[in-house]
Scaffold this active site. Structure first.
Site, PDB file in Angstrom:
ATOM      1  N   TYR A 243      11.378  48.431  17.088  1.00  0.00           N
ATOM      2  CA  TYR A 243      10.844  47.281  16.144  1.00  0.00           C
ATOM      3  C   TYR A 243       9.491  47.471  15.551  1.00  0.00           C
ATOM      4  O   TYR A 243       9.166  47.002  14.825  1.00  0.00           O
ATOM      5  CB  TYR A 243      11.805  45.931  15.783  1.00  0.00           C
ATOM      6  CG  TYR A 243      12.149  45.314  14.824  1.00  0.00           C
ATOM      7  CD1 TYR A 243      12.122  45.072  13.584  1.00  0.00           C
ATOM      8  CD2 TYR A 243      11.208  44.163  15.231  1.00  0.00           C
ATOM      9  CE1 TYR A 243      12.384  44.114  12.175  1.00  0.00           C
ATOM     10  CE2 TYR A 243      10.609  42.771  14.111  1.00  0.00           C
ATOM     11  CZ  TYR A 243      11.189  43.522  12.616  1.00  0.00           C
ATOM     12  OH  TYR A 243      11.158  42.573  11.639  1.00  0.00           O
TER      13      TYR A 243
ATOM     14  N   TRP B 284      14.488  36.006  16.399  1.00  0.00           N
ATOM     15  CA  TRP B 284      14.687  36.922  15.780  1.00  0.00           C
ATOM     16  C   TRP B 284      15.781  38.155  16.415  1.00  0.00           C
ATOM     17  O   TRP B 284      16.544  39.420  15.658  1.00  0.00           O
ATOM     18  CB  TRP B 284      13.671  38.027  15.141  1.00  0.00           C
ATOM     19  CG  TRP B 284      13.704  38.883  14.875  1.00  0.00           C
ATOM     20  CD1 TRP B 284      13.037  40.096  15.126  1.00  0.00           C
ATOM     21  CD2 TRP B 284      14.350  39.369  12.977  1.00  0.00           C
ATOM     22  NE1 TRP B 284      13.509  41.073  13.849  1.00  0.00           N
ATOM     23  CE2 TRP B 284      13.845  40.398  12.933  1.00  0.00           C
ATOM     24  CE3 TRP B 284      14.869  37.845  12.931  1.00  0.00           C
ATOM     25  CZ2 TRP B 284      14.393  40.699  11.503  1.00  0.00           C
ATOM     26  CZ3 TRP B 284      14.924  38.431  11.282  1.00  0.00           C
ATOM     27  CH2 TRP B 284      14.767  40.082  10.786  1.00  0.00           C
TER      28      TRP B 284
ATOM     29  N   GLU C 158      15.328  36.077   7.606  1.00  0.00           N
ATOM     30  CA  GLU C 158      14.510  35.284   8.264  1.00  0.00           C
ATOM     31  C   GLU C 158      15.147  34.023   7.845  1.00  0.00           C
ATOM     32  O   GLU C 158      14.856  33.456   8.950  1.00  0.00           O
ATOM     33  CB  GLU C 158      13.272  35.450   7.749  1.00  0.00           C
ATOM     34  CG  GLU C 158      12.725  36.384   8.124  1.00  0.00           C
ATOM     35  CD  GLU C 158      11.831  36.861   9.530  1.00  0.00           C
ATOM     36  OE1 GLU C 158      12.213  35.427  10.352  1.00  0.00           O
ATOM     37  OE2 GLU C 158      10.813  37.604   9.317  1.00  0.00           O
TER      38      GLU C 158
END
Length: 209
Positions: free
Chosen positions: A27, A57, A49
């Site tokens: 990522y 995350w 988010e």
């Protein structure tokens, strides 16, 4: 660690937050900070988010395919039509974060996204207006300076405008993380092996209008 960077198995230095975990590393290298102009992907990132608030995350990243399946691949026209039965369906889906307020927020925000497209032409055209000017950015993006950027004037302004338009779970810290993720800023630290590549993509990117 070197100047706030972390060395990978390949000997390259990177931002430290991925911890060399393979999915997080991919990522970091392939997605984070690269400019996005597609409305569906931008909507996805705002929603995710919002779900990330209070969590890591990495937790969201590892559930992202489940979120995509649950929320119609983040087609906000479809999500905008979700009703009470869909909320209950999503609350029963163990593959996502089962948080009623966040689920209801995602549906609300899909409806607000549809309105914003009608008013502004596209999500991308609207969101990219909040890209910071070079003069508003730190002179050097080392790890210490990056730690001070939890929110900025631009993310605060974007937050206020989206809230004015009825969006939810769009606080300034959440939206700065969004700006980092979709390339409105390049917050790969100085010395990170992908910083220059990401910046080149940003320079070549045609801002939506």
């Amino acid at each position: 660690m070197s100047d706030g960077l972390i060395e990978g198995a390949d000997g390259k230095l990177r931002c430290p937050w991925h911890g060399n975990q393979p999915d997080y590393l991919a990522y970091h290298d392939q997605e984070w900070g690269r400019p996005v102009g597609d409305d569906r992907r931008l909507f996805e990132k705002i929603v995710l988010e919002g779900f990330q608030s209070g969590l890591s995350w990495l937790t969201i990243l590892r559930k992202r395919e489940n979120f995509r399946a649950a929320f119609a691949e983040f087609d906000f026209e479809t999500v905008a039509s979700f009703g009470d039965a869909d909320v209950e369906r999503l609350l029963g889906d163990a593959g996502i974060i089962r948080h009623r307020r966040k689920i209801e927020s995602a549906i609300n925000n899909a409806r607000r996204a549809r309105e914003l497209v009608d008013a502004e032409g596209s999500l991308a055209a609207f969101l990219w207006r909040f890209e910071p000017l070079a003069a508003e950015r730190p002179d050097r993006l080392d790890w210490e300076s990056l730690r001070t950027l939890a929110q900025t004037e631009r993310s605060t302004a974007l937050s206020k405008e989206l809230k004015r338009r009825g969006w939810s779970f769009v606080g300034p810290t959440t939206l700065y993380a969004f700006m980092q993720a979709v390339g409105l800023v390049n917050d790969h630290a100085e010395g990170c092996c992908v910083r220059a590549e990401v910046e080149a993509e940003r320079q070549a990117f045609r801002r939506p209008t």
